[in-house]
Design a protein around this motif. Structure first.
Motif, mmCIF file in Angstrom:
data_model
loop_
_atom_site.group_PDB
_atom_site.id
_atom_site.type_symbol
_atom_site.label_atom_id
_atom_site.label_comp_id
_atom_site.label_asym_id
_atom_site.label_seq_id
_atom_site.Cartn_x
_atom_site.Cartn_y
_atom_site.Cartn_z
ATOM 1 N N ARG A 165 -3.950 3.421 -13.715
ATOM 2 C CA ARG A 165 -3.497 2.539 -15.075
ATOM 3 C C ARG A 165 -2.107 2.232 -14.816
ATOM 4 O O ARG A 165 -1.531 1.146 -15.074
ATOM 5 N N GLU A 166 -1.256 3.236 -14.967
ATOM 6 C CA GLU A 166 0.276 3.248 -14.791
ATOM 7 C C GLU A 166 0.648 2.638 -13.578
ATOM 8 O O GLU A 166 1.535 1.795 -13.757
ATOM 9 N N THR A 167 0.017 2.902 -12.488
ATOM 10 C CA THR A 167 0.512 2.270 -11.273
ATOM 11 C C THR A 167 0.369 0.789 -11.288
ATOM 12 O O THR A 167 1.252 -0.223 -10.991
ATOM 13 N N ALA A 168 -0.857 0.409 -11.951
ATOM 14 C CA ALA A 168 -1.119 -1.197 -12.077
ATOM 15 C C ALA A 168 -0.135 -1.882 -12.948
ATOM 16 O O ALA A 168 0.269 -3.018 -12.787
ATOM 17 N N LYS A 169 -0.027 -1.214 -13.902
ATOM 18 C CA LYS A 169 1.074 -1.786 -15.008
ATOM 19 C C LYS A 169 2.654 -2.051 -14.209
ATOM 20 O O LYS A 169 3.282 -2.825 -14.241
ATOM 21 N N ARG A 170 2.983 -1.052 -13.451
ATOM 22 C CA ARG A 170 4.313 -0.981 -12.912
ATOM 23 C C ARG A 170 4.189 -1.967 -11.641
ATOM 24 O O ARG A 170 5.479 -2.711 -11.457
ATOM 25 N N MET A 171 3.175 -1.933 -10.995
ATOM 26 C CA MET A 171 2.975 -3.043 -9.930
ATOM 27 C C MET A 171 2.730 -4.247 -10.474
ATOM 28 O O MET A 171 2.493 -5.448 -9.621
ATOM 29 N N LEU A 185 1.079 -1.268 0.047
ATOM 30 C CA LEU A 185 -0.030 0.009 0.005
ATOM 31 C C LEU A 185 0.889 1.083 -0.051
ATOM 32 O O LEU A 185 0.430 2.237 -0.691
ATOM 33 N N HIS A 186 2.140 1.121 0.652
ATOM 34 C CA HIS A 186 2.682 2.327 0.830
ATOM 35 C C HIS A 186 3.514 2.637 -0.410
ATOM 36 O O HIS A 186 3.484 3.663 -1.111
ATOM 37 N N VAL A 187 3.808 1.485 -1.193
ATOM 38 C CA VAL A 187 4.221 1.723 -2.659
ATOM 39 C C VAL A 187 3.339 2.216 -3.530
ATOM 40 O O VAL A 187 3.593 3.294 -4.306
ATOM 41 N N ILE A 234 0.811 6.710 -6.850
ATOM 42 C CA ILE A 234 -0.446 7.561 -7.281
ATOM 43 C C ILE A 234 -0.128 9.047 -6.895
ATOM 44 O O ILE A 234 -0.121 9.788 -7.549
ATOM 45 N N TYR A 235 0.345 9.150 -5.871
ATOM 46 C CA TYR A 235 0.342 10.609 -5.310
ATOM 47 C C TYR A 235 1.772 11.339 -5.443
ATOM 48 O O TYR A 235 1.623 12.400 -5.806
ATOM 49 N N LEU A 236 2.758 10.773 -5.336
ATOM 50 C CA LEU A 236 4.221 11.597 -5.257
ATOM 51 C C LEU A 236 4.524 11.549 -6.702
ATOM 52 O O LEU A 236 4.878 12.421 -7.288
ATOM 53 N N ASN A 237 4.360 10.036 -7.332
ATOM 54 C CA ASN A 237 4.860 10.085 -8.882
ATOM 55 C C ASN A 237 3.918 10.511 -9.929
ATOM 56 O O ASN A 237 4.154 10.386 -10.958
ATOM 57 N N ASP A 238 2.793 10.693 -9.144
ATOM 58 C CA ASP A 238 1.405 11.033 -10.092
ATOM 59 C C ASP A 238 1.326 10.053 -11.222
ATOM 60 O O ASP A 238 1.104 10.702 -12.635
ATOM 61 N N LEU A 239 1.440 8.976 -11.220
ATOM 62 C CA LEU A 239 1.229 7.729 -12.302
ATOM 63 C C LEU A 239 -0.105 7.709 -12.724
ATOM 64 O O LEU A 239 -0.454 7.109 -13.694
ATOM 65 N N GLY A 240 -1.270 7.830 -11.707
ATOM 66 C CA GLY A 240 -2.370 7.222 -12.018
ATOM 67 C C GLY A 240 -2.617 5.950 -11.769
ATOM 68 O O GLY A 240 -1.676 5.036 -11.460
ATOM 69 N N ILE A 299 -5.574 -2.219 -7.716
ATOM 70 C CA ILE A 299 -5.297 -0.948 -7.365
ATOM 71 C C ILE A 299 -6.132 0.053 -6.490
ATOM 72 O O ILE A 299 -5.992 0.759 -5.598
ATOM 73 N N LYS A 300 -7.375 0.091 -7.266
ATOM 74 C CA LYS A 300 -8.500 0.827 -6.887
ATOM 75 C C LYS A 300 -8.978 0.151 -5.298
ATOM 76 O O LYS A 300 -9.184 0.962 -4.539
ATOM 77 N N ALA A 301 -8.938 -0.937 -5.260
ATOM 78 C CA ALA A 301 -9.283 -1.553 -4.011
ATOM 79 C C ALA A 301 -8.304 -1.420 -2.999
ATOM 80 O O ALA A 301 -8.388 -1.082 -1.884
ATOM 81 N N GLN A 302 -6.894 -1.258 -3.337
ATOM 82 C CA GLN A 302 -5.883 -0.888 -2.338
ATOM 83 C C GLN A 302 -5.833 0.350 -2.129
ATOM 84 O O GLN A 302 -5.508 0.848 -0.826
ATOM 85 N N LEU A 303 -6.477 1.340 -2.950
ATOM 86 C CA LEU A 303 -6.565 2.837 -2.568
ATOM 87 C C LEU A 303 -7.522 2.748 -1.479
ATOM 88 O O LEU A 303 -7.595 3.447 -0.179
ATOM 89 N N VAL A 304 -8.850 1.915 -1.523
ATOM 90 C CA VAL A 304 -9.563 1.992 -0.404
ATOM 91 C C VAL A 304 -8.982 1.381 0.731
ATOM 92 O O VAL A 304 -9.279 1.948 2.079
ATOM 93 N N GLN A 305 -8.268 0.382 0.881
ATOM 94 C CA GLN A 305 -7.795 -0.136 1.865
ATOM 95 C C GLN A 305 -6.855 0.848 2.453
ATOM 96 O O GLN A 305 -6.508 1.136 3.848
ATOM 97 N N ALA A 306 -5.930 1.620 1.856
ATOM 98 C CA ALA A 306 -4.912 2.463 2.401
ATOM 99 C C ALA A 306 -5.563 3.587 3.070
ATOM 100 O O ALA A 306 -5.070 4.136 3.951
#
Length: 142
Positions: A87-93, A72-74, A79-85, A100-107
Motif C-alpha cells: 500500500r505505502e509503496t503504491a502511494k509513494r510510486m 522494479l528495482h525501486v 518493499i524489502y529494505l524500507n519495509d513499506l508494504g 505493485i503486486k503485478a510488479q512483484l511477480v515481474q521482479a
C-alpha cells in the motif's frame, strides 16, 4: 494472473535481513530502518536462515534490475529494505496496489531468470575447467 515465486520471495526476505545488518548495496553501517527490517527475521516465529553467499547473489540480481528495469528495482527497495508494504509503496510510486503486486511477480521472474543465467554460466565454466584438471592429474610420474 501469474503468482509470485515463493523461493524468490524467500530469497528477497533473507536478502533484506542480510542487507539490514549493514551488508549489501554499499551500506557501511546499519540503515536507520534496519531495526524494523531486522524484526522481520522470522516467519511465524521461526528464524529465517540467511546464507551470506545466497544474499550476495540476490544482491547482484537486485542490482541488475537497476540497469534494466529500474522501476522494479525501486519497488523492491521500498518493499524489502524500507519495509513499506504494498500500500505505502503504491502511494509513494504513484501506482495502484494491483500494479505493485503485478510488479512483484515481474521482479520475481526477472530475478529468477538472472539467477538461472548465472547458474548456467557457472556450470559451463566448471565443465570447461574439468578437462584441464583431468589432464594435469595424468601428467605426474612416479
Amino acid at each position: 494472473m501469474a503468482q509470485r515465486l515463493e523461493h524468490i520471495k524467500h530469497r528477497l526476505e533473507c536478502w533484506a535481513i542480510w542487507a539490514s545488518r549493514g551488508a549489501g548495496l554499499g551500506f557501511k553501517t546499519k540503515s536507520v530502518l534496519a531495526s524494523e527490517v531486522w524484526s522481520r527475521g522470522s516467519y511465524n516465529h521461526v528464524p529465517i536462515p540467511v546464507s551470506e553467499e545466497e544474499a550476495w547473489e540476490t544482491e547482484k540480481a537486485v542490482m541488475a534490475l537497476k540497469l534494466t528495469r529500474s522501476h522494479l528495482h525501486v519497488m523492491i527497495l521500498h518493499i524489502y529494505l524500507n519495509d513499506l508494504g504494498v500500500r505505502e509503496t503504491a502511494k509513494r510510486m504513484q501506482r495502484a496496489e494491483s500494479t505493485i503486486k503485478a510488479q512483484l511477480v515481474q521482479a520475481d521472474h526477472a530475478i529468477n531468470a538472472w539467477l538461472e543465467e548465472r547458474a548456467v554460466e557457472v556450470e559451463s565454466k566448471r565443465k570447461a575447467a574439468a578437462p584441464s584438471i583431468t589432464a594435469k592429474r595424468g601428467s605426474f610420474t612416479t
